[in-house]
Design a protein around this motif. Structure first.
Motif, short mmCIF file in Angstrom:
data_model
loop_
_atom_site.label_atom_id
_atom_site.label_comp_id
_atom_site.label_asym_id
_atom_site.label_seq_id
_atom_site.Cartn_x
_atom_site.Cartn_y
_atom_site.Cartn_z
N PHE A 248 9.88 78.81 -2.75
CA PHE A 248 8.66 78.49 -1.77
C PHE A 248 9.28 78.09 -0.64
N ILE A 249 10.24 77.28 -0.43
CA ILE A 249 10.86 76.66 0.79
C ILE A 249 11.16 77.93 1.73
N THR A 250 12.07 78.71 1.13
CA THR A 250 12.33 79.93 1.78
C THR A 250 11.30 80.65 2.40
N TYR A 251 10.10 80.96 1.59
CA TYR A 251 8.83 81.64 2.03
C TYR A 251 8.38 80.75 3.18
N SER A 252 8.27 79.67 2.98
CA SER A 252 7.49 78.66 4.09
C SER A 252 8.36 78.58 5.32
#
Length: 276
Positions: A248-252
């Motif tokens: 999720f952090i990578t996408y965000s």
């Protein structure tokens, strides 16, 4: 494109309904209609796909990506699939809100044994195995018209004709729901965003792990400051949450959002869709 989702057991007549609606919208209303088909995404090994949770998630991901890729305000996308997971239907609802277009759902309720008999009428290579069929029926989360993501909902019983004029009105004569914080992605500047992203996702992760110590398996978990509950249907490990958090952090980082509450809500929704 307005979005129309089908929902029902395997072999419950969804593809037939999709064809009827497509023909009507094209011939009577002059609309362009694109059908995104679960059968095509599954290929020739649907029993294998539905027996493997990871492959099943990958197919759902491809269907979602194809739907969102084709959404716009003018024509119609029909998702001809079981759509049996409420979290998946919610994700698509959020997608249609983001694109500021309407959507509706057509449910095809069919008695289980009638659907099974229809399955047996398929060519042998296209039939569901009984254990796969029963598993999909057991996992089916029926739409509920009181849920905003399942509304407006049209129920079409076997032998009945779809309410075509009502479906057209829902798609083209009503206003789309206004986008809200969870569907808007306005960039934030950097250092503060990265700090809030790390802190907010860690808080959600900690809340889930703490709640699971006393919650029963499958119980909804409330995260302070977030309207939507974490509904995973089972207890998850710290390793699973950590992996989902990293993803999720990578996408965000590529799609920064506006504030801390929104980050937490999106992360809860992400957990529900990937771990649920």
């Amino acid at each position: 494109m307005p979005l129309l989702m089908l929902s029902g057991f395997p072999s419950s007549g969804k593809t037939t309904r999709a064809g009827q609606i497509k023909d009507y919208l094209e011939s009577e209303k002059g609309k362009k209609v694109i059908v995104v088909s679960e059968n095509e995404a599954l290929g020739e090994d649907k029993n294998g796909v539905f027996s493997d949770s990871q492959r099943e998630k990958e197919v759902r991901g491809r269907l979602k990506a194809e739907v969102l890729r084709t959404l716009n305000k003018d024509d119609v996308v029909i998702l001809d699939a079981a759509n049996y997971i409420k979290g998946f239907r919610y994700e698509l609802y959020c997608g249609s809100k983001q694109y500021k277009t309407t959507q509706c759902l057509v449910q095809c309720p069919t008695p289980i044994e009638e659907a099974w008999n229809w399955n047996l009428e398929r060519p042998e290579g296209e039939q569901y195995l009984r254990e796969v069929f029963d598993g999909l029926v057991a996992r089916y989360e029926a739409p509920n018209s009181t849920n905003r993501w399942d509304s407006p909902m049209f129920t079409v019983l076997p032998g009945d004709a779809p309410p075509l004029e009502d479906i057209y009105a829902a798609l083209f004569l009503t206003k789309p729901p206004p986008p809200n914080q969870s569907t808007q992605t306005q960039p934030l500047s950097s250092t503060n965003f990265l700090y809030e992203l790390d802190k907010s996702t860690q808080e959600v992760t900690s809340s889930v792990m703490t709640a699971q110590k006393t919650a029963t398996a499958g119980e909804a978990i409330r995260v302070p400051g977030v309207d939507e509950a974490v509904c995973l249907g089972r207890k998850v490990t710290l390793a699973e949450l950590a992996r989902a958090r990293r993803q999720f952090i990578t996408y965000s980082k590529m799609h920064p959002v506006e504030d801390r509450q929104k980050i937490m809500l999106l992360f809860v929704q992400y957990l529900n869709s990937t771990l649920g």
